[in-house]
Design an enzyme around this catalytic site. Structure first.
Site, PDB file in Angstrom:
ATOM      1  N   GLY A   1      -5.491   7.820  -3.907  1.00 61.33           N
ATOM      2  CA  GLY A   1      -4.227   8.074  -4.315  1.00 61.33           C
ATOM      3  C   GLY A   1      -3.769   9.565  -4.077  1.00 61.33           C
ATOM      4  O   GLY A   1      -3.123  10.181  -4.600  1.00 61.33           O
TER       5      GLY A   1
ATOM      6  N   GLY B   1       2.336   2.420  -2.989  1.00 64.29           N
ATOM      7  CA  GLY B   1       2.635   2.890  -4.216  1.00 64.29           C
ATOM      8  C   GLY B   1       3.218   1.710  -5.134  1.00 64.29           C
ATOM      9  O   GLY B   1       3.787   2.372  -6.205  1.00 64.29           O
TER      10      GLY B   1
ATOM     11  N   ARG C   1       6.142   5.197   1.907  1.00 64.26           N
ATOM     12  CA  ARG C   1       4.912   6.121   2.238  1.00 64.26           C
ATOM     13  C   ARG C   1       5.045   6.604   3.498  1.00 64.26           C
ATOM     14  O   ARG C   1       5.385   5.651   4.565  1.00 64.26           O
ATOM     15  CB  ARG C   1       3.900   5.535   1.572  1.00 64.26           C
ATOM     16  CG  ARG C   1       2.692   6.396   1.479  1.00 64.26           C
ATOM     17  CD  ARG C   1       1.661   5.520   0.763  1.00 64.26           C
ATOM     18  NE  ARG C   1       0.456   6.423   0.710  1.00 64.26           N
ATOM     19  CZ  ARG C   1      -0.695   6.071   0.054  1.00 64.26           C
ATOM     20  NH1 ARG C   1      -1.223   4.989  -0.080  1.00 64.26           N
ATOM     21  NH2 ARG C   1      -1.549   7.099  -0.405  1.00 64.26           N
TER      22      ARG C   1
ATOM     23  N   HIS D   1       7.352  -7.633  -2.361  1.00 67.10           N
ATOM     24  CA  HIS D   1       7.083  -6.992  -0.749  1.00 67.10           C
ATOM     25  C   HIS D   1       8.023  -7.724   0.183  1.00 67.10           C
ATOM     26  O   HIS D   1       7.929  -7.303   1.457  1.00 67.10           O
ATOM     27  CB  HIS D   1       5.613  -7.441  -0.259  1.00 67.10           C
ATOM     28  CG  HIS D   1       4.535  -6.894  -1.173  1.00 67.10           C
ATOM     29  ND1 HIS D   1       4.664  -5.348  -1.598  1.00 67.10           N
ATOM     30  CD2 HIS D   1       3.238  -6.934  -1.400  1.00 67.10           C
ATOM     31  CE1 HIS D   1       3.716  -4.944  -1.965  1.00 67.10           C
ATOM     32  NE2 HIS D   1       2.698  -5.977  -1.908  1.00 67.10           N
TER      33      HIS D   1
ATOM     34  N   TRP E   1       1.724   2.010  -8.829  1.00 66.70           N
ATOM     35  CA  TRP E   1       2.116   3.283  -9.453  1.00 66.70           C
ATOM     36  C   TRP E   1       3.448   3.013  -9.962  1.00 66.70           C
ATOM     37  O   TRP E   1       3.907   3.232 -11.159  1.00 66.70           O
ATOM     38  CB  TRP E   1       1.913   4.483  -8.652  1.00 66.70           C
ATOM     39  CG  TRP E   1       2.558   5.678  -9.122  1.00 66.70           C
ATOM     40  CD1 TRP E   1       2.136   6.029 -10.583  1.00 66.70           C
ATOM     41  CD2 TRP E   1       2.756   6.924  -8.521  1.00 66.70           C
ATOM     42  NE1 TRP E   1       2.663   7.348 -10.664  1.00 66.70           N
ATOM     43  CE2 TRP E   1       3.029   7.874  -9.353  1.00 66.70           C
ATOM     44  CE3 TRP E   1       2.867   7.123  -7.254  1.00 66.70           C
ATOM     45  CZ2 TRP E   1       3.059   9.313  -9.001  1.00 66.70           C
ATOM     46  CZ3 TRP E   1       3.173   8.690  -6.734  1.00 66.70           C
ATOM     47  CH2 TRP E   1       3.458   9.561  -7.596  1.00 66.70           C
TER      48      TRP E   1
ATOM     49  N   ARG F   1      -7.660   3.798  -4.818  1.00 68.30           N
ATOM     50  CA  ARG F   1      -8.723   4.067  -3.866  1.00 68.30           C
ATOM     51  C   ARG F   1      -8.681   5.555  -3.984  1.00 68.30           C
ATOM     52  O   ARG F   1      -9.413   6.403  -4.857  1.00 68.30           O
ATOM     53  CB  ARG F   1      -8.459   3.952  -2.390  1.00 68.30           C
ATOM     54  CG  ARG F   1      -9.531   4.147  -1.375  1.00 68.30           C
ATOM     55  CD  ARG F   1      -9.224   3.777   0.019  1.00 68.30           C
ATOM     56  NE  ARG F   1      -7.933   4.343   0.511  1.00 68.30           N
ATOM     57  CZ  ARG F   1      -8.068   5.558   1.373  1.00 68.30           C
ATOM     58  NH1 ARG F   1      -9.172   6.211   1.605  1.00 68.30           N
ATOM     59  NH2 ARG F   1      -7.019   6.113   1.422  1.00 68.30           N
TER      60      ARG F   1
ATOM     61  N   LYS G   1       0.831  -1.415  -0.014  1.00 66.09           N
ATOM     62  CA  LYS G   1       0.131  -0.052   0.011  1.00 66.09           C
ATOM     63  C   LYS G   1       0.803   1.376  -0.067  1.00 66.09           C
ATOM     64  O   LYS G   1       0.364   2.368   0.394  1.00 66.09           O
ATOM     65  CB  LYS G   1      -0.919  -0.129   1.040  1.00 66.09           C
ATOM     66  CG  LYS G   1      -1.693  -1.032   1.301  1.00 66.09           C
ATOM     67  CD  LYS G   1      -2.072  -2.065   0.412  1.00 66.09           C
ATOM     68  CE  LYS G   1      -3.183  -1.363  -0.831  1.00 66.09           C
ATOM     69  NZ  LYS G   1      -3.428  -2.342  -1.898  1.00 66.09           N
TER      70      LYS G   1
HETATM   71  P1  PAP Z   1      -0.234  -3.086  -3.255  1.00 66.10           P
HETATM   72  O1  PAP Z   1       0.837  -3.185  -2.184  1.00 66.10           O
HETATM   73  O2  PAP Z   1      -1.433  -4.036  -2.925  1.00 66.10           O
HETATM   74  O3  PAP Z   1       0.085  -3.511  -4.706  1.00 66.10           O
HETATM   75  P2  PAP Z   1      -0.213  -0.270  -3.607  1.00 66.10           P
HETATM   76  O4  PAP Z   1      -0.251  -0.187  -5.215  1.00 66.10           O
HETATM   77  O5  PAP Z   1       1.266  -0.318  -3.027  1.00 66.10           O
HETATM   78  O6  PAP Z   1      -0.892  -1.732  -3.160  1.00 66.10           O
HETATM   79  O7  PAP Z   1      -0.831   0.792  -2.942  1.00 66.10           O
HETATM   80  C1  PAP Z   1      -2.213   1.098  -3.313  1.00 66.10           C
HETATM   81  C2  PAP Z   1      -2.345   2.861  -2.689  1.00 66.10           C
HETATM   82  O8  PAP Z   1      -1.635   3.239  -3.834  1.00 66.10           O
HETATM   83  C3  PAP Z   1      -3.791   3.456  -2.888  1.00 66.10           C
HETATM   84  O9  PAP Z   1      -3.558   4.277  -2.066  1.00 66.10           O
HETATM   85  P3  PAP Z   1      -4.801   4.979  -1.275  1.00 66.10           P
HETATM   86  O10 PAP Z   1      -5.668   3.687  -0.270  1.00 66.10           O
HETATM   87  O11 PAP Z   1      -4.141   6.161  -0.282  1.00 66.10           O
HETATM   88  O12 PAP Z   1      -5.473   5.678  -2.136  1.00 66.10           O
HETATM   89  C4  PAP Z   1      -3.996   3.628  -4.260  1.00 66.10           C
HETATM   90  O13 PAP Z   1      -4.761   4.425  -4.474  1.00 66.10           O
HETATM   91  C5  PAP Z   1      -2.527   4.304  -4.684  1.00 66.10           C
HETATM   92  N1  PAP Z   1      -2.374   4.299  -6.108  1.00 66.10           N
HETATM   93  C6  PAP Z   1      -2.509   3.496  -6.893  1.00 66.10           C
HETATM   94  N2  PAP Z   1      -2.085   3.768  -8.280  1.00 66.10           N
HETATM   95  C7  PAP Z   1      -1.702   4.895  -8.160  1.00 66.10           C
HETATM   96  C8  PAP Z   1      -1.132   5.886  -9.201  1.00 66.10           C
HETATM   97  N3  PAP Z   1      -1.039   5.442 -10.228  1.00 66.10           N
HETATM   98  N4  PAP Z   1      -0.647   7.037  -8.542  1.00 66.10           N
HETATM   99  C9  PAP Z   1      -0.774   7.285  -7.223  1.00 66.10           C
HETATM  100  N5  PAP Z   1      -1.218   6.358  -6.438  1.00 66.10           N
HETATM  101  C10 PAP Z   1      -1.681   5.271  -6.655  1.00 66.10           C
END
Ligand code: PAP
Length: 336
Positions: A303, A84, A163, A144, A87, A301, A82
């Site tokens: 971002g 990023g 983060r 991870h 991304w 969610r 969670k």
């Molecule tokens: P994972 O470890 O399950 O792969 P991960 O992608 O690390 O998840 O984290 C998800 C978070 O990144 C979410 O944050 P939030 O809950 O605070 O919103 C998600 O919204 C955010 N996220 C996903 N894609 C992007 C992006 N392209 N740019 C910025 N934030 C992103």
């Protein structure tokens, strides 16, 4: 020698090796501390090499130790969950493959989720004996796992994203509740906070995970690139250039003139990716080896930086900030 029989015997010996590792896992699990119920994502969670891992990732980690043959050209996108990951996977994929996919109107990231292009090494290695070996270089993988969980002989490059733990916790809380089986009540923020702050998070303790990669990035800056979600949100193009340089794929003057950096930033932005049909997909599927059925939409969610403010009590904030302060003191790392 008949090459088909050689290929068969290679696969047989890999299978045999995998079976031995599985036997070792069964023996070892009984000796580990079993963890708390984050675990609704995965039935059992254990403390392995100092970090809390779902059983399937322990198996993956052992398979990596016993069978993975790293290549210096491998690129591993690493993170605490969670922070990023999705991304950074998108950005890394777009940078590395920009000569193959230069048409940004028809880019594969418009029709597939970034996780489809950058598989988790710990899960991928479990799927099909030998399939990792057949990937062309440079292999784009992710993890991870903590830095210290990898064999010390691991010669490849890591790009790590971290983060603010307060935002990571809130993001994790939403995520875990999305994945929770319907027969269980929602997991409260209080319980999630309590576990997280005691280090009992998936792949946690969160802070030890971050510090492992931070220290590695200081010791081996050519091997580990340490990125912060907050910095990248503020100045994405600066970090896209940094990432490309780290990967020995800097943007040429011609690419700069064509605005490729901005195109990559836009393509991989939260606004763009989260609004694509493929990422709005609400079908829960068990794929990519993930322990629980997931929807592509589960990775998106809000971002945002600082959404913790809307969820955490002042007491929770104080506790988390204090742990961060104490753990990071003297390391040069902070989230201010
Ligand atoms: P994972 O470890 O399950 O792969 P991960 O992608 O690390 O998840 O984290 C998800 C978070 O990144 C979410 O944050 P939030 O809950 O605070 O919103 C998600 O919204 C955010 N996220 C996903 N894609 C992007 C992006 N392209 N740019 C910025 N934030 C992103």
């Amino acid at each position: 020698m008949d090459t088909s029989s050689k290929a068969t015997s290679d696969v047989t010996s890999i299978d045999e090796g995998y079976r031995k590792t599985e036997e070792k896992l069964e023996e070892m699990l009984g000796t580990l501390n079993e963890g708390y119920k984050w675990v609704v994502i995965s039935p059992r969670c254990f403390q392995y090499k100092g970090f809390w891992l779902p059983e399937i990732y322990i198996k993956g980690s052992m398979m990596i130790d016993d069978h993975f043959k790293p290549r210096p050209s491998d690129i591993i996108v690493a993170s605490n969950p969670k922070c990023g990951t999705t991304w950074l996977k998108a950005l890394t994929f777009a940078i590395v493959n920009r000569n193959s996919y230069f048409d940004f109107q028809n880019h594969p990231l418009l029709t597939s989720n970034p996780h489809d292009f950058v598989p988790f090494l710990e899960l991928f290695i479990l799927q099909e004996a030998g399939s990792i070996e057949s990937l062309p270089s440079p292999r784009l993988l992710s993890a991870h796992l903590a830095f210290s969980s990898f064999p010390t002989s691991m010669r490849c490059r890591f790009v790590y994203i971290c983060r603010d733990p307060k935002d990571a916790l809130v993001s994790m809380w939403y995520y875990v509740n999305k994945l929770r089986p319907e027969h269980l009540p929602p997991l409260s923020l209080e319980v999630t906070f309590d576990l997280f702050s005691k280090g009992l998070s998936l792949f946690g303790p969160f802070w030890d995970h971050v510090l492992g990669y931070w220290k590695a990035s200081l010791e081996s800056p050519n091997k580990v690139l340490f990125l912060k979600y907050e910095d990248m949100k503020r100045e994405p193009s600066v970090y896209v250039r940094k990432l490309a340089e780290f990967l020995d794929l800097p943007f040429s003057a011609e690419e700069e003139d064509e605005g490729i950096v901005d195109k990559i930033v836009k393509l991989c932005s939260f606004e763009n990716l989260s609004n694509l049909d493929v990422n709005k997909n609400n079908v829960k599927e068990k794929k990519r080896g993930f322990p629980a059925p997931l929807r592509n939409s589960d990775f998106f969610r809000k971002g945002l930086v600082g959404d913790w403010f809307n969820h955490l009590t002042p007491e929770m904030v104080k506790v988390l900030d204090q742990i961060t302060e104490e753990k990071f003191r003297g390391t040069g790392l902070n989230f201010n």
